[in-house]
Design a protein around this motif. Structure first.
Motif, PDB file in Angstrom:
ATOM      1  N   ASP A 106     -29.483 -48.951 -20.362  1.00  0.00           N
ATOM      2  CA  ASP A 106     -30.417 -48.341 -21.315  1.00  0.00           C
ATOM      3  C   ASP A 106     -30.889 -46.989 -20.777  1.00  0.00           C
ATOM      4  O   ASP A 106     -31.213 -46.874 -19.603  1.00  0.00           O
ATOM      5  CB  ASP A 106     -31.610 -49.276 -21.532  1.00  0.00           C
ATOM      6  N   HIS A 107     -30.916 -46.017 -21.648  1.00  0.00           N
ATOM      7  CA  HIS A 107     -31.430 -44.706 -21.222  1.00  0.00           C
ATOM      8  C   HIS A 107     -32.378 -44.158 -22.283  1.00  0.00           C
ATOM      9  O   HIS A 107     -32.460 -44.661 -23.397  1.00  0.00           O
ATOM     10  CB  HIS A 107     -30.284 -43.735 -20.943  1.00  0.00           C
ATOM     11  N   ASP A 108     -33.094 -43.110 -21.898  1.00  0.00           N
ATOM     12  CA  ASP A 108     -34.104 -42.520 -22.778  1.00  0.00           C
ATOM     13  C   ASP A 108     -33.441 -41.533 -23.739  1.00  0.00           C
ATOM     14  O   ASP A 108     -32.979 -40.468 -23.329  1.00  0.00           O
ATOM     15  CB  ASP A 108     -35.133 -41.793 -21.886  1.00  0.00           C
ATOM     16  N   HIS A 109     -33.424 -41.911 -25.021  1.00  0.00           N
ATOM     17  CA  HIS A 109     -32.758 -41.056 -26.010  1.00  0.00           C
ATOM     18  C   HIS A 109     -33.541 -39.777 -26.290  1.00  0.00           C
ATOM     19  O   HIS A 109     -32.998 -38.843 -26.873  1.00  0.00           O
ATOM     20  CB  HIS A 109     -32.498 -41.831 -27.304  1.00  0.00           C
ATOM     21  N   ALA A 110     -34.786 -39.753 -25.867  1.00  0.00           N
ATOM     22  CA  ALA A 110     -35.548 -38.508 -26.030  1.00  0.00           C
ATOM     23  C   ALA A 110     -34.993 -37.453 -25.068  1.00  0.00           C
ATOM     24  O   ALA A 110     -35.014 -36.265 -25.359  1.00  0.00           O
ATOM     25  CB  ALA A 110     -37.027 -38.755 -25.744  1.00  0.00           C
ATOM     26  N   CYS A 111     -34.477 -37.917 -23.941  1.00  0.00           N
ATOM     27  CA  CYS A 111     -33.875 -37.000 -22.968  1.00  0.00           C
ATOM     28  C   CYS A 111     -32.437 -36.686 -23.353  1.00  0.00           C
ATOM     29  O   CYS A 111     -32.059 -35.526 -23.424  1.00  0.00           O
ATOM     30  CB  CYS A 111     -33.944 -37.605 -21.567  1.00  0.00           C
ATOM     31  N   CYS A 112     -31.657 -37.702 -23.558  1.00  0.00           N
ATOM     32  CA  CYS A 112     -30.242 -37.531 -23.924  1.00  0.00           C
ATOM     33  C   CYS A 112     -29.973 -38.267 -25.234  1.00  0.00           C
ATOM     34  O   CYS A 112     -29.769 -39.485 -25.224  1.00  0.00           O
ATOM     35  CB  CYS A 112     -29.341 -38.072 -22.826  1.00  0.00           C
ATOM     36  N   PRO A 113     -29.967 -37.536 -26.362  1.00  0.00           N
ATOM     37  CA  PRO A 113     -29.872 -38.175 -27.668  1.00  0.00           C
ATOM     38  C   PRO A 113     -28.511 -38.837 -27.944  1.00  0.00           C
ATOM     39  O   PRO A 113     -28.435 -39.751 -28.745  1.00  0.00           O
ATOM     40  CB  PRO A 113     -30.091 -37.020 -28.659  1.00  0.00           C
ATOM     41  N   GLY A 114     -27.480 -38.416 -27.293  1.00  0.00           N
ATOM     42  CA  GLY A 114     -26.148 -38.969 -27.577  1.00  0.00           C
ATOM     43  C   GLY A 114     -25.969 -40.355 -27.004  1.00  0.00           C
ATOM     44  O   GLY A 114     -26.921 -40.999 -26.592  1.00  0.00           O
ATOM     45  N   PRO A 115     -24.712 -40.813 -26.949  1.00  0.00           N
ATOM     46  CA  PRO A 115     -24.441 -42.140 -26.399  1.00  0.00           C
ATOM     47  C   PRO A 115     -24.522 -42.177 -24.861  1.00  0.00           C
ATOM     48  O   PRO A 115     -24.687 -43.233 -24.293  1.00  0.00           O
ATOM     49  CB  PRO A 115     -23.018 -42.444 -26.882  1.00  0.00           C
ATOM     50  N   GLY A 116     -24.437 -41.047 -24.221  1.00  0.00           N
ATOM     51  CA  GLY A 116     -24.447 -41.032 -22.756  1.00  0.00           C
ATOM     52  C   GLY A 116     -25.767 -40.542 -22.201  1.00  0.00           C
ATOM     53  O   GLY A 116     -26.712 -40.271 -22.938  1.00  0.00           O
ATOM     54  N   SER A 117     -25.819 -40.454 -20.869  1.00  0.00           N
ATOM     55  CA  SER A 117     -27.065 -40.053 -20.208  1.00  0.00           C
ATOM     56  C   SER A 117     -26.779 -39.012 -19.131  1.00  0.00           C
ATOM     57  O   SER A 117     -25.673 -38.925 -18.610  1.00  0.00           O
ATOM     58  CB  SER A 117     -27.709 -41.294 -19.584  1.00  0.00           C
TER      59      SER A 117
END
Ligand SMILES: [Zn+2]
Ligand SMILES: [Zn+2]
Ligand SMILES: [Zn+2]
Ligand SMILES: [Zn+2]
Ligand SMILES: [Zn+2]
Ligand SMILES: [Zn+2]
Length: 285
Positions: A219-230
């Motif tokens: 799980d990653h923060d989509h506010a930082c990286c909106p795409g599927p990756g991080s």
């Protein structure tokens, strides 16, 4: 850790607690014997460099928390080693204590490669196998190729092809997919393993134990990286597929006044990957 063999230790080396580097001793301290496997059984407490004893009390009677083999290692004042290592020691040859490594011991119960990782304070991870082109070509001719990731010998059909020349990739399809996934999130296998141990082998949201098989979702923060990756820095934790698909996405999309679920708020405010990174920075691992 138990055992009592005093070993010389140089002060410059980041190796702590006898032959364990900080990364390995971190693993040791995160994994507790109580229901380590999440199966409701007590497990042998022995653990060390990237290994834990998987013997459960159901099949192996435990003495002071240890299976018989590990209890005897401790009584003889030896450093605890995986059961198969103990066997190979009895045969006169010693193999690296990193599980599945199989190389000969060079220093501190580790092969040269793993000892280097240990001294550098890196989390221990499988070493890349060196193999000559000739060996690889012979494997292709035989139609059975040993995967550089899982080490299993698999038929050619289980490898995707590298290019038009038809050469198979050195990693089997599942290993290749896992490498691509980790690359997507810019995390290493070693970090994910530490994180899973840090989370006691459980989903960081619902605490359901990881059952094996399918890897837990990253799980990653989509506010930082909106795409599927991080970018790697915004990875928050390992969560089960259910929490990832039906919990987090839905919850984070709610208007702030409706986000009143403590369990998820706590996870989002102070995710385990962030705590682990802070701890690794503290110990210099
Ligand atoms: Zn180490
Ligand atoms: Zn044991
Ligand atoms: Zn090794
Ligand atoms: Zn593989
Ligand atoms: Zn979950
Ligand atoms: Zn990011």
């Amino acid at each position: 850790m138990l055992g009592s063999s005093p070993r010389p230790r140089t002060d410059q080396s980041p190796v702590r607690e006898r032959y364990m580097c900080s990364a390995a001793s971190l693993i040791g301290s995160y994994v507790s014997w109580t229901d380590r496997a999440g199966d409701g059984m007590r497990h042998c407490e022995a653990s060390g460099h990237g290994w834990t004893c998987d013997r459960s009390s159901e099949r192996f009677p435990l003495t002071r928390g240890l299976c018989k083999t590990h209890y005897m290692q401790q009584r003889r004042g030896r450093e605890l080693a995986p059961v198969d290592l103990a066997r190979s020691v009895a045969d006169g040859g010693r193999v690296c204590a990193f599980s599945g490594c199989g190389r000969a011991v060079s220093a501190r119960e580790l092969c040269t490669g793993h000892y280097q990782q240990c001294v550098k304070g890196q989390p221990l991870s499988p070493l890349r196998k060196k193999r000559g082109n000739g060996v690889f070509r012979k494997m292709i001719e035989r139609g059975i190729v040993e995967c550089l990731g899982c080490g299993e010998a698999k038929p050619l059909a289980e490898y995707s092809l590298l290019n038009a020349s038809g050469a198979p990739r050195p990693y089997c399809k599942p290993c290749n997919a896992e490498r691509a996934r980790l690359g997507h999130y810019k995390v290493t296998r070693g970090f994910v393993d530490l994180l899973l141990a840090f989370q006691q082998g459980r989903c960081a949201v619902c605490a359901r134990p990881h059952a094996g098989g399918r890897a837990m979702d990253i799980d990653h923060d989509h506010a930082c990286c909106p795409g599927p990756g991080s970018c790697g820095a915004c990875v928050r934790g390992l969560v089960c597929n259910n929490c990832n698909l039906h919990g987090l996405g839905w919850y984070e999309a709610l208007p702030p006044e409706l986000r009143t679920f403590d369990l998820l708020d706590e996870y989002l405010a102070d995710p385990p990957a962030k705590r682990l990174r802070a701890e690794l920075a503290l110990t210099g691992a």
